[in-house]
Design an enzyme around this catalytic site. Structure first.
Site, mmCIF file in Angstrom:
data_model
loop_
_atom_site.group_PDB
_atom_site.id
_atom_site.type_symbol
_atom_site.label_atom_id
_atom_site.label_comp_id
_atom_site.label_asym_id
_atom_site.label_seq_id
_atom_site.Cartn_x
_atom_site.Cartn_y
_atom_site.Cartn_z
ATOM 1 N N ALA A 148 -7.377 -9.315 16.756
ATOM 2 C CA ALA A 148 -7.484 -8.285 15.718
ATOM 3 C C ALA A 148 -6.212 -7.452 15.711
ATOM 4 O O ALA A 148 -5.621 -7.193 16.779
ATOM 5 C CB ALA A 148 -8.707 -7.398 15.966
ATOM 6 N N ASP A 168 -4.786 -1.631 11.145
ATOM 7 C CA ASP A 168 -5.524 -0.367 11.111
ATOM 8 C C ASP A 168 -6.901 -0.463 11.769
ATOM 9 O O ASP A 168 -7.500 0.558 12.108
ATOM 10 C CB ASP A 168 -5.745 0.069 9.651
ATOM 11 C CG ASP A 168 -4.468 0.535 8.988
ATOM 12 O OD1 ASP A 168 -3.409 0.489 9.645
ATOM 13 O OD2 ASP A 168 -4.530 0.939 7.810
ATOM 14 N N ASN A 227 0.850 -1.209 0.000
ATOM 15 C CA ASN A 227 0.000 0.000 0.000
ATOM 16 C C ASN A 227 0.881 1.254 0.000
ATOM 17 O O ASN A 227 0.546 2.248 -0.630
ATOM 18 C CB ASN A 227 -0.876 0.146 1.250
ATOM 19 C CG ASN A 227 -1.315 -1.137 1.869
ATOM 20 O OD1 ASN A 227 -0.512 -2.043 2.000
ATOM 21 N ND2 ASN A 227 -2.563 -1.193 2.258
ATOM 22 N N CYS A 228 1.966 1.168 0.757
ATOM 23 C CA CYS A 228 2.808 2.363 0.936
ATOM 24 C C CYS A 228 3.440 2.799 -0.383
ATOM 25 O O CYS A 228 3.863 3.949 -0.527
ATOM 26 C CB CYS A 228 3.886 2.091 1.976
ATOM 27 S SG CYS A 228 3.205 1.398 3.501
#
Ligand SMILES: Cc1cc2nc3c(=O)[nH]c(=O)nc-3n(C[C@H](O)[C@H](O)[C@H](O)COP(=O)(O)OP(=O)(O)OC[C@H]3O[C@@H](n4cnc5c(N)ncnc54)[C@H](O)[C@@H]3O)c2cc1C
Length: 549
Positions: free
Chosen positions: A284, A287, A44-45
């Site tokens: 979890a 983000d 993603n970055c």
């Protein structure tokens, strides 16, 4: 005993890391990764740089494929399989194969949620107009690239001046598109304290990026030709051929909410320090979760790749029976644009004020990134925040063309190790002329702070500079003073100070400034040892200029 069956929702930063670590810890576990997107483990970055054509091949964004997961790790990855619901009582998931439309059920012994976050996309009128994009996935970046290649846009509006907004501004500028950033806050890079963001602002403007700060988008409309008109709350309108929305992300919590898992005060999935949710069989990471800030102790959403990766690894360890812990975040982050870097770690001044932690002091310094005698030294603008009562390092922010991120990394590690400014003073860091200085900027920051705590150099409060009745002394050379000075200050160059002590009042405090703080420190020592009451203005006139742009 039957082999453990671990289902992982989301196969990018947190999920993929968790899966691979699980396999390394447990050769027998059955590990299945489900992702609704077409790819797993993508960068993603790197997406802004693919849009900017700095990364030229889409394939370079794909770090691992389902085949690699299968062959190397014996992990089953199902892309384009969306998890629709969790049945906690039955320990099962309802999944839809997006290619066939078939819905099926999968059971789990342990479930890991790493569904990430979604770009915030408010229901503004016109938001669905063609040419308005968000950026989260490889297909998103492909769509923007295709738009650039087909429509040849000349103007763009980037909504949001945070990390992704600034990276997009740079990359669109690479594509020879004139960019305007519309940002609701009065500064770019809202995570930074406003004066530190000023450096970023100046850099953007010097590269032709137009900034509309303190203004929020109200709606989009068809403009002249094929333009999109971006209308703001202040009544301004910007014509653009392309709009990128980068106003932040919202944790993906639909599955967790529907399953009745606890959601925290910041809207992320609540987890303990082993990344376990309110259900002991569900973890979890990434983000989607909120975690505590190590400095302020407050819950935070920290949508960054580093924490997501580490949390994925910790969840895997815990699932495999290890006593691993995630001890919170520092929010260490960096953003680069137009050969300039801003970076931060720990608490900012505004975060400390929000947390009502008043026992702190900020100092500023502007040293070269390496010694001045070696060609090419560039200033690093550094703000260090520490606890006044004992010198514990709380946070730092840096801006500069070179070396800012290295100093922030050092300080990040110092904060994590609960170091004080006295430790920074003594830090043994590498030095050769082209890299740093025998007194590295980090040492300098520690020394300045330690001088203060030892009572050798007091600081005057910058926030009172305009209202203060104290005597303002500027010890720079006359030419520097004439080029710009703090209103009301009196110029006595350092070299003349000992001879002109009689000109200084004994009835008032003397607040001293120079260019960046060094000469003022020398002056302060002279005055104090001559019985005058003197304090420095940290970072000197260079700091004044960003505090009063
Ligand atoms: C453009 C951009 C630039 C960035 N740059 C940086 C940077 O420079 N430095 C940095 O630290 N961070 C950066 N980040 C942030 C970083 O990428 C994220 O913090 C990190 O990817 C979070 O990992 P994650 O596993 O939580 O979520 P993600 O990596 O977003 O993965 C979540 C995955 O879950 C899938 N999913 C969601 N719901 C379901 C469901 N119900 N069923 C199946 N699959 C589902 C999604 O399709 C997605 O593939 C950037 C992010 C973006 C978008």
């Amino acid at each position: 005993m039957a082999n453990k069956r671990v289902m992982i929702v989301g196969g990018v930063a947190g999920g993929a890391t968790c899966a691979a670590r699980l396999r390394r810890m447990d050769e027998n576990a059955e590990i299945i990764v489900l992702d609704r997107g077409p790819y797993v483990s993508f960068a993603n970055c790197g997406l802004p740089y693919y849009v900017g054509n700095v990364i030229r091949e889409e394939s370079n964004l794909l770090l691992a494929t389902p085949a690699l997961f299968r062959d190397r790790f014996n992990i089953e990855v199902r892309t384009q399989n969306e998890v629709l619901a969790i049945d906690r009582a039955a320990s099962s998931l309802s999944v839809r194969d997006l290619l066939t439309g078939r819905t099926y059920t999968e059971s789990y012994d342990a479930l890991v949620l790493s569904p990430g976050a979604a770009p915030i996309c408010p229901p503004w009128p016109g938001i669905d107009l063609p040419g308005i994009f968000t950026l989260r996935t490889v297909p998103d970046s492909r769509e923007i690239r295709n738009w650039i290649e087909e429509k040849k846009p000349r103007t763009a509006v980037v909504v949001g001046g945070g990390f992704i907004g600034l990276e997009m501004a740079e990359n669109l500028a690479h594509r020879e598109i004139a960019v305007t950033i519309v940002e609701m806050a009065n500064q770019v890079m809202p995570p930074l304290d406003s004066e530190m963001a000023e450096y970023a602002k100046q850099q953007l403007e010097s590269h032709g990026v137009a900034l509309a700060l303190g203004d929020a988008v109200a709606e989009f409309a068809h403009g002249a030709g094929n333009h999109i008109q971006v209308r703001t709350k202040s009544g301004s309108a910007y014509e653009a051929d392309l709009v990128v929305l980068a106003i932040g992300v919202r944790p993906e919590t639909n599955l967790a909410r529907q399953a009745g898992l606890e959601i925290g005060e910041r809207g992320g999935i609540r987890v303990d320090n082993q990344m376990r949710t309110s259900d002991p069989r569900v973890w979890a990471v990434g983000d989607a979760v909120e975690v505590r800030n190590r400095v302020t102790g407050q819950w935070e959403l920290t949508p960054l790749a580093g924490p997501a990766n580490r949390q994925g690894r910790i969840a895997a360890d815990v699932i495999c029976g290890r006593d691993a812990h995630f001890d919170g975040v520092l929010g260490t982050a960096v953003c680069g644009f137009f050969d300039f870097t801003v970076a931060l770690t720990g608490a900012t001044e505004k975060a400390l004020r929000r947390a009502k932690m008043d026992d702190f002091q900020c100092i500023y310094l502007h040293p070269g990134h390496h010694v001045g005698y070696y060609p090419g030294a560039q200033p690093i603008h550094l703000k260090l925040i520490f606890r006044k009562s004992d010198g514990l390092v709380l946070g730092a922010q840096a801006a500069g063309a070179e070396g800012a991120e290295r100093r922030i990394d050092i300080i990040a590690n110092a904060i994590q190790m609960k170091a004080t400014v006295f430790d920074l003073e003594e830090a043994e860091l590498c030095y050769a002329p082209q890299y740093g200085a025998a007194k590295d900027p980090v040492n300098m920051a520690g020394m300045i702070a330690a001088n203060m705590l030892r009572g050798d150099a007091e600081f005057a409060p910058w926030e009172e500079i305009q209202s203060s009745n104290e005597f303002l002394l500027d010890v720079r050379e006359p030419a520097e003073f004439e080029a710009g000075s703090i209103p009301g200050s009196v110029n006595i160059p350092l070299g003349q100070l000992r001879a002109r002590l009689g000109e200084l009042p004994r009835s008032k405090e003397i607040w001293i400034n120079c260019g960046v703080g060094q000469r003022a420190y020398y002056a302060c020592r002279i005055l104090v040892q001559n019985g005058l009451s003197a304090r420095n203005l940290s970072g000197g006139y260079a700091t004044y200029r960003v505090l009063h742009p």
